[in-house]
Structures are given as structure tokens and as C-alpha cells.
Design an enzyme around this catalytic site. Structure first.
Site, short mmCIF file in Angstrom:
data_model
loop_
_atom_site.label_atom_id
_atom_site.label_comp_id
_atom_site.label_asym_id
_atom_site.label_seq_id
_atom_site.Cartn_x
_atom_site.Cartn_y
_atom_site.Cartn_z
N LYS A 99 0.86 -1.20 0.00
CA LYS A 99 0.00 0.00 0.00
C LYS A 99 0.89 1.24 0.00
O LYS A 99 1.91 1.27 0.71
CB LYS A 99 -0.91 -0.01 1.23
N SER A 128 -9.85 2.00 3.10
CA SER A 128 -8.94 2.74 2.24
C SER A 128 -7.93 1.88 1.48
O SER A 128 -7.38 2.33 0.48
CB SER A 128 -8.16 3.76 3.07
N SER A 168 -10.05 -0.34 7.25
CA SER A 168 -9.44 -0.17 5.93
C SER A 168 -8.76 -1.41 5.37
O SER A 168 -8.36 -1.41 4.20
CB SER A 168 -8.42 0.98 5.97
#
Lengths: 484, 489
Positions: B81, B156, B180
Site C-alpha cells: 500500500k 482505504s 481499511s
């Protein structure tokens, strides 16, 4: 109307550590800009602070030294404000639970003259807390550059109660605080390097009034004289304003040392809302009894305690203690010398405070690299004490000691400076002196006791200073007495 | 071979690598090819560096040849990420503010993965600064849900979930502040685990809300999640909120821990707003556990209704302070419109941050302001304690809790962007876990009639990851949801 000033100080002291408050980057002064940094100092995305245990030790020690209550938990808060010298745009500090609460600092007010001790009293502290220092902005014609070398240096904020009433008192407080911090090895307190910085809260009120007046925070008092002059100017400015019928406003002002005036920085309305909240990146740390006990064992004797002990234990005069005590290394040197020859502490103190310091200063050296060891000073005093050499010869021996580092006994031996106690030789010189100076002899016989001194001088001269003056005195008086 | 390389699990691939049947270079090439093929539809990656990945793969193969292989992750491509710092790689957090920022240092979890020989693969899309539930708050691109690319992948960590679901990585890392990891895992039909607060070092994870953030794995199976968690867990002296605890062998625990378990069903998680298809699938999973010998108990977490409010006070308060460092002074974007120093802050932050980030900074600044602090932040912290107490009370009676991960399956792109509150409710079942510091895992437990994945959430006591993984594995072994793949061809 007579006015009274009320002064409280906020003092920032950089704690002496190898690394920064929340990261391993080194602490330093005068290095190339932005070399004492790392991702944490620069607040790069994703970095985290980790507490410097040594800095916590040092602030707890400061608190113990100054009689503060130590909080059971060391907790951290964020103080949020935007400024380019503040890399995270928040400063890690302690808000509602400072690690040290209360405490007091003993201070000495100026005496009637330099040789006379002034009054002592205590200045109460509100709190001491720990935070991190910010970087430094350098302004140029068209832009400003920022140096983060200082950012993150462990910084102690010491806040006093509003209990001081004159620039002299504030000055005396700073001096005493500085000495205590240096004594305990917490900071070198060098104001020129920014290791000690001082802000003052100043208000005035009619003499006798107990309510506090409108407070002005005075910043940029960057030297010891700045503190004195800035506070003095601000007190007078406030009195003048009130006397002119103006009303004072709560504000922050800045001391301009070049012009010798204070100018407004920001008003109360423009004060920051720092939005303090507990720093979620740092866990609170428990300060237990063992931790405190370990640090308590490392505390030094405070300067004024030492001074009182010197008065009592060594019967030293104020003029000597005021030289020896403020410098912890010098007083340690003195005590080591006294330990080697406990009979004459005053003589030892005199040699150190006068002769040794003079020579060190001329040679540009410090007490820690003195060519003369404390035991050698003791040895010198012992030689004088035991009658081996006179005081005058001792001065000569001292100079040789300073130049060569040799023991005084060796120098006396090598140079043949031993006092003459050979009475046969002394009697010959005494006879010659009496024979060659009839006028002095007459005067003595006529009742002028001091006339013997001239004769004594002749004998000393003949002996090249090596004669023991007491013995010479005795022989001369015997011989003169026989002439009566 | 039935399954293409890029859809095999790390555990399977590790066996082939150590047997010499496959090289890491072959594996990484297969993943790169797959990525290039499906990325136009999925758009999970903000960037990737093929040559760098291949070089890492060749280094792994060379190690293995010398008999110095580093363990089960050696040579396995792990998607990252874009919120985790990797030396020499972009670290944008999907924000214009950090568009050009390249990290000069490694996050601790990245250092650990390097030591384990993993191939760090690409920078995965996300909601800007991890703020969002759909990855639509990325400043750069919209990631599609591989099961229906007109829909969002969740957020997210949408890129991290989507790339694993689409075979663009074998496993990946994401971060979870209020759901997330778990919510996008549920919406993309993969396994996602949020570890207990303090299990994985946050050093090098760009902070959103420090007291809630945790890094965790995405995988196409529970065993892979265990492997990746093993690679990143452990105390770190650079994160003083990381916990000093013995790290168990998670993979071994999958075999050792067999149940039966006592499982709690929090009644507050099955109320209004729960999609009927999601409820049906989750109830089906609960039924499976009951039938396989687990005792199912209804429990109550009475303060659940306050969780979203508490979360949006605490998370935004911390964010408002954490994001203050992006100011145009040092390494971020700097506005060239600024008139003076103060204006530099205004202009840079106006240009650099997106709408949602600004909204949260303003909210967080407000709740910390003088005069409001006690009413909002302090009160929220008190309720946070009550929420945690609810869980701890429940765990006196049960080993773990079973809940839906997300109240709804993946929704259409743009459907909720105009209504932040509706978006915030996507995390209604995941937020409490972060507030309480608990571990949580989402595993696939079925599909809607239109073929969208549904996730089952299992919550456990602090540092009970081994139990959670074993409970999850128990379900997985009896089902094949996790072996189904979206049709992207």
C-alpha cells in the site's frame, strides 16, 4: 505613587545529552546546517518518536535537586502550532501533567559590596517540564532558510511563580539556577549557544496592592545583561504608561537589545490556541521509587549548601567561598587539597583562589588541566607550615611548580631553598647586622621595638631569604637584650 | 496445472520454490504479466517498477541456489500500500501533497519483509492518507472492484485488496484505522487481517490516526495471511506503542488449534442497515460453526451505537495534528502562488489535500480547540474506554465474535461520494475493533445473487491472532469461496 514590579520567569534549559529527545540523531552546536538530522528530526511521513531515557533522568534529577514533587507518570502532549522552525508543526511537550511540580531555588541578592555576602531567600517554582527544541530560521534579503540542527534537542522549561520584584532579583535567580544546573551536570547553560533562554512575565501594581496587574510577556532576553536591562526597561515603560494615564494591555513584547527598548509582538487576541492533546505515539512512563532513588544518589551538594559548609567546616571567609564555590571543579580541587593537609584550609584556599587561578588565567588553562595537583598545593602549604620555607620562598617555589609540575619538596631540595636554621651562621649574620647598624640598635634600646625589623631584614638579606624569620627574630632580641 | 501461477497461494508457491519447480523470477514475471493484462480494468497500482521487482526475484533465486533461502516468503511478490515507506520508492499516500516524494528510509515492516526475502511489489492505490472507504478519495485514480469494475473495491486499502483478488500480487500489505483492511477484503472476496494494536510496528506507516492505525496482510487464504503476519509482527524499539510480546508460530497454530470454540454474536451488529443478502451469508457461516460443534452465544456490546461518533472525533483529532507536517516547507508539494510564509501554508494545503482530507483536518482541529476539547475529545476517549470494556466483558464469555464485515457489498462508484455520512457508515462494524485495539479478520463467506463477495468478520481478544486465524481456517477448509476468482478475461 510608588509601584511594585512583579516578575515571573520562564526559562528554557537545553539538557546535555548525546542524542535528541525523541531520536538517535546527535545533539550539537555550530555544525553545518541540517547535518544533525534524521527522518524523525525532519518529520518525514511515517516516522515515530522514541523517548530519550537519559533526558528523563536529567529532568527528574533537576526536580529532585530543586525540591520538586516528581509526578508518578511521565506523560506527553502535543502542542500544535504552525511555524517553519517546527518540523512536525506540533511540538512534543508536557501540558497538564508536568514531570516536576513545585520546588524552589535559593538565591543570593547582591551584597552592599563585592566582599560582603548579600541576603539569601528562596524563589518558588511552579513547574518544570520536558519538551523538544525547535530549529532556527535564518533570514536573508529575499528568503528565509531553516536549520533543523537544534530541532529535537531535549529542552526543559522551568516556570517560576510571580514572586520576584526587581531585575536584580531575576538576575540572581538566573545565576543560582544556572549554577545548580551546571553543578548537577544537567546543562552547560551557555546563553550564547542558546543552552539557556529566558522569557519574563512582568506586571506592575501600586505598592501594597496584592492583586496582580496586567501581564506582559517579554521575549528575546538572550543574554544575562539582556535579562537585566530588558526587565528594567519594561518595568519603567509600564510605570511611565500608567503615570501618563494609559492603560496597559496583556501582550507579548520583544526586547530589542540594540535599541534598548521593548516592542509589541502580539496581543492577547492573537494568542495561539495550541490544541493540546496527549501524544498517541508515546506511551506514558511510570516513574517509580527505585528510579528516583537511583537519581537521588547522583545529586550533588548545591552551591549554597557547600558555601555554608565551607564557612562552618573550614572557617573560610565569604571572599574565598565566593571564588571557590561557584565552580564545582574548583571546589573539588580545593577539597582534595584540604584532605591532603587538613590543618590549614584557609592557606590552601588562598593559594588556590589567588595564586593558582591567576597563573591558570595567564596561561589560559582551566582547573582541570592545572599543572599543579591538589596534593602538591597541600605539600607546599605543609612546607611553609612546618617552617621548611618562608612564605616568600613559597611564592618562588609555586612558580616553579606551575612551570614544571614538580613536587614542592623536590624544588626546594634542588634549588637549595630550605630555610636556614643553622644558628651558628645566623648568629654571625646577627652580630654583623648589630655591628653595622648602630642607629637601629640605639633606637631599639631607646624603646622603639620595630627597629629590630631593619636588622632582621639585614640578616634575611645575608641569608638570601633562606633564614627562618622567627629564629632570626629570637637571636636578634637576645643579642640586643644583652646590650642593655 | 489447473490454477495459473498468479492465483496460487504463497504457501503453495513456497513449496514449489523450495522444490526447485519454480523460480522467483518466473513467479514475478507471471505476476507482472497478469498485472499488465488486468491493470487497465482494475487500476490497483499507483506505480510499479518491473526491473526492481525482477532484480529482487533474481536475488532470491541466487540465495536459494546457494542454499541460503530465507523462509516461506523468500521470492514471493508482496504488494505494498502506498502508505508504507520503502527506500527509493514513491510514498504518495495517493495525495497530490506527496506526489513527488520518494522515501529515503524503510518502514520496520518493510525491513522485516526484506529480511524474509519477500519481493516488494508496486505501490498500491488507496484513499488519500487512508481516509475513506471506497478508494475514491485517491487523488490519482479510481480502482475497480475486480468482481465488477464499475464498483468500488472498498477502502482505504482498496488497491491492496483488489490486486490480490485480481492476481496482480500473491499477497499484499494494507493498513486499517477503522476497517481499511477488513472492509475492502470483504468487498473484494479476499482474506484481510487487522492485527491487535501494538503487534506490528507502525514505524514507516504514514500516520492517519496514531492510536488506531495498524498494518496487516491481505491474502487469498488464511494460511497466507498467517505467513505474512509472521513476517511483520513483533516489538520494535522505534515504535513505543509496539507491544513486547512473544510472537507465536501462526502457521503452526492453524494445525494445532482445532476448537471447538465458544463464539459470540453481538446483537447490535445485526440491526438496521444490514443488507439482507449479507445477513443471510453471515448467518449461514454462523450456522456452519454451530453445526461443526461450536457453541454460539448471543452477546451485547451496548455502546456500539456511539462507535462511529467516537471514531470520527478521535481519528480526526489525531489526523489534524499528524497531517500538520505537510506544509510546503520541506519535502512536500509547495505552492508557487504563495504571497508570504503564512500564505505558503494556506496555498500549499489548499492545493495539496483533497476534499475528504480537508474535511477531516477541519473536524479534528475543531474538536481539539480550546473550549471544545472536554466536550468532544475527552468525552470520546471516555466512551472509547466503555466500548473496549464492552468487548472485554464479552470475551469473559466467548473466545471470539462473529459479525458481518461490511453492512453492504461493494457499491457503485460515485454512489456515496456526495454523502460523507453514508460513506462513514460503511465502517460501522469495523470501527469499534480499532477503538478497542482488538484483532479482526475478514474472510470470504459467500456471494450476493449478482456475484459480489461477502465477508465474515471474526474479532478476538488482544493478541489472540493465532486463535482468530485458526477459527477462520476452520471455516475456510469447509468452503471454497476463497478459491473463486473474478472474471477479468
Amino acid at each position: 505613587m510608588k509601584y511594585e514590579a512583579v516578575i515571573g520567569l520562564e526559562i528554557h534549559v537545553q539538557i546535555k545529552t548525546a542524542s535528541k529527545m525523541f531520536t538517535a540523531a546527535p545533539v550539537g552546536f555550530g555544525e553545518e546546517p541540517n547535518t544533525l538530522t534524521d527522518p524523525v528530526v525532519l518529520a518525514l511521513p511515517g516516522v515515530l518518536p522514541v523517548m530519550n531515557k537519559k533526558a528523563i533522568d536529567q529532568i527528574i534529577k533537576s526536580g529532585l535537586l530543586l525540591g520538586c514533587d516528581i509526578a508518578p507518570v511521565c506523560k506527553w502532549d502535543r502542542k500544535n502550532y504552525f511555524y517553519p522552525d517546527n518540523p512536525k508543526n506540533y511540538q512534543i511537550s508536557q501540558y497538564d501533567r508536568p514531570i516536576c511540580v513545585g520546588g524552589k531555588v535559593e538565591i543570593e541578592m547582591p551584597g552592599p559590596s563585592r566582599n560582603v555576602m548579600g541576603d539569601h531567600h528562596f524563589v518558588e517554582l511552579t513547574r518544570i517540564h520536558l519538551e523538544e527544541d525547535v530549529g532556527k530560521l535564518n533570514h536573508f534579503d529575499n528568503d528565509s532558510l531553516v536549520d533543523y540542527n537544534r530541532a529535537g534537542t531535549p529542552l526543559m522549561e522551568i516556570v517560576t511563580e510571580p514572586v520576584m520584584h526587581s531585575p536584580e532579583e531575576a538576575f540572581a535567580f538566573l545565576t543560582a539556577l544556572k549554577q545548580a544546573m551546571i553543578y548537577a551536570g544537567i546543562s552547560d547553560c551557555d546563553m550564547e549557544k542558546g543552552q539557556l533562554r529566558c522569557d519574563a512575565n512582568i506586571s506592575i501594581r501600586p505598592a501594597g496592592e496584592t492583586k496582580l496587574g496586567v501581564k506582559v510577556e517579554l521575549k528575546n532576553l538572550n543574554s544575562i545583561t539582556g535579562v537585566r536591562n530588558g526587565i528594567e526597561f519594561e518595568i519603567n515603560r509600564q510605570i511611565r504608561a500608567v503615570e501618563k494615564g494609559e492603560s496597559l494591555v496583556q501582550e507579548t513584547r520583544r526586547w530589542n537589545a540594540e535599541q534598548g527598548i521593548t516592542t509589541p509582538m502580539r496581543s492577547k487576541e492573537m494568542a495561539h490556541d495550541y490544541r493540546y492533546f496527549p501524544d498517541p505515539d508515546l506511551m506514558p512512563v511510570e516513574v517509580d521509587e527505585d528510579w528516583k532513588a537511583r537519581l537521588r544518589a547522583e545529586l550533588p551538594e548545591l552551591p549554597f549548601e557547600k558555601q555554608r559548609r565551607y564557612f562552618e567546616q573550614f572557617d573560610l571567609p565569604y571572599t574565598l567561598t565566593s571564588v571557590l564555590v561557584p565552580d564545582r571543579k574548583l571546589s573539588a580541587y580545593f577539597e582534595e587539597a584540604v584532605a591532603a593537609h587538613p590543618d590549614k584550609p584557609q592557606a590552601v584556599a588562598n593559594w588556590i583562589a589567588n595564586d593558582l587561578l591567576r597563573e591558570l588565567s595567564t596561561a589560559g588553562r582551566s582547573i582541570t588541566d592545572s599543572p599543579i595537583a591538589p596534593s602538591q598545593i597541600a605539600g607546599l602549604v605543609k612546607l611553609v607550615d612546618g617552617g621548611t620555607i618562608s612564605n616568600n620562598i613559597a611564592k618562588e617555589v609555586f612558580i616553579h611548580m606551575f612551570q614544571t609540575g614538580k613536587d614542592p619538596e623536590v624544588i626546594v631540595e634542588e634549588k637549595g631553598l630550605k630555610q636556614s636554621t643553622d644558628t651558628g651562621e645566623l648568629e654571625t649574620w646577627a652580630d654583623e647586622a648589630i655591628a653595622n647598624n648602630p642607629a637601629s640598635v640605639e633606637a631599639w634600646l631607646g624603646g622603639k621595638e620595630t627597629a629590630v625589623n631593619f636588622l632582621k631584614g639585614q640578616v634575611m638579606k645575608a641569608s638570601k631569604g633562606k633564614a627562618n624569620p622567627q629564629i632570626v627574630d629570637k637571636i636578634l632580641k637576645e643579642k640586643l637584650g644583652a646590650l642593655r | 496445472m489447473s490454477k495459473p501461477i498468479y492465483y496460487q497461494t504463497a504457501a503453495e508457491l513456497a513449496d514449489q520454490l523450495s522444490a526447485g519447480e519454480l523460480t522467483s523470477e518466473e513467479l514475478v514475471r507471471a505476476v507482472i504479466d497478469r498485472t499488465k493484462k488486468v491493470e487497465p480494468q482494475v487500476q490497483a497500482f499507483l506505480s510499479f517498477d518491473e526491473e526492481d521487482a525482477l532484480a529482487q526475484a533474481r536475488a532470491s533465486d541466487a540465495r536459494r541456489k546457494e542454499g541460503k533461502a530465507l523462509g516461506p516468503l523468500d521470492g514471493i511478490p508482496v504488494g505494498i500500500k502506498d502508505v508504507l515507506a520503502v527506500t527509493g520508492q514513491p510514498l504518495t499516500c495517493a495525495s497530490r501533497m506527496l506526489e513527488k516524494f520518494v522515501s529515503p528510509y524503510d518502514a520496520t515492516c518493510i525491513q522485516k519483509l526484506k529480511q524474509a526475502g519477500a519481493v516488494l511489489w508496486g505501490r498500491l492505490n488507496m484513499d488519500e492518507f487512508a481516509m475513506g472507504s471506497s478508494t475514491e478519495n485517491s487523488a490519482f485514480q479510481q480502482t475497480g472492484n475486480p468482481w465488477d469494475t464499475d464498483r468500488i473495491p472498498g477502502g482505504s486499502s482498496g488497491g491492496s485488496a483488489a490486486c490480490v483478488a485480481a492476481g496482480e500480487a500473491i499477497v499484499s500489505l494494507g493498513s486499517d484505522t477503522g476497517g481499511s483492511i477488513r472492509q475492502p477484503a470483504a468487498l473484494c472476496g479476499v482474506v484481510g487481517l487487522k492485527p491487535s494494536y501494538g503487534l506490528v510496528s507502525r514505524y514507516g506507516l504514514v500516520a492517519f490516526a496514531s492510536s488506531l492505525d495498524q498494518i496487516g496482510p491481505f491474502a487469498r487464504g488464511v494460511e497466507d495471511a498467517a505467513l505474512l503476519l509472521q513476517g511483520i509482527a513483533g516489538h520494535d524499539p522505534r515504535d513505543s506503542t509496539s507491544y513486547k510480546t512473544e510472537i507465536p508460530d501462526y502457521r503452526a497454530a492453524l494445525k494445532e488449534k482445532k476448537g471447538p470454540w465458544k463464539l459470540g454474536i453481538p446483537k447490535e451488529y445485526f440491526g438496521e442497515g444490514l443488507d439482507p443478502e449479507v445477513e443471510k451469508a453471515v448467518r449461514g457461516a454462523i450456522e456452519f460453526y454451530r453445526k461443526s460443534g461450536c457453541e454460539i452465544v448471543e452477546v451485547s456490546l451496548p455502546h456500539t451505537q456511539y462507535a462511529v461518533a467516537v471514531y470520527y472525533i478521535i481519528a480526526t483529532a489525531e489526523a489534524s495534528s499528524n497531517l500538520a507536517r505537510y506544509d510546503g516547507v520541506r519535502y512536500t508539494r509547495r505552492s508557487d502562488k504563495a504571497a508570504d510564509a503564512i500564505d505558503l501554508y494556506f496555498q500549499t494545503r489548499a492545493e495539496g489535500f483533497g476534499q475528504e482530507v480537508k474535511r477531516r483536518i477541519i473536524l479534528g482541529t475543531y474538536v481539539l480547540s480550546s473550549g471544545y476539547y472536554d466536550a468532544y475529545y475527552l468525552r470520546a476517549q471516555k466512551v472509547r474506554t466503555l466500548i473496549r470494556d464492552d468487548f472485554m466483558k464479552a470475551f469473559e464469555k466467548v473466545d471470539a465474535l462473529l459479525t458481518p464485515t461490511s453492512p453492504v457489498p461493494a457499491f457503485k462508484k460515485g454512489e456515496r461520494t456526495a454523502d460523507p455520512l453514508a460513506m462513514y457508515l460503511s465502517d460501522i462494524f469495523t470501527i469499534s475493533t480499532n477503538l478497542a485495539g482488538l484483532p479482526g479478520i475478514s474472510i470470504p463467506c459467500g456471494f450476493t445473487g449478482s456475484g459480489l463477495p461477502i465477508g465474515l468478520q471474526i474479532l478476538g481478544q488482544p493478541f489472540a491472532e493465532a486463535d482468530l486465524l485458526a477459527i477462520a481456517r476452520h471455516y475456510e477448509q469447509a468452503h471454497d469461496h476463497h478459491q473463486q476468482h473474478p472474471n477479468l478475461d
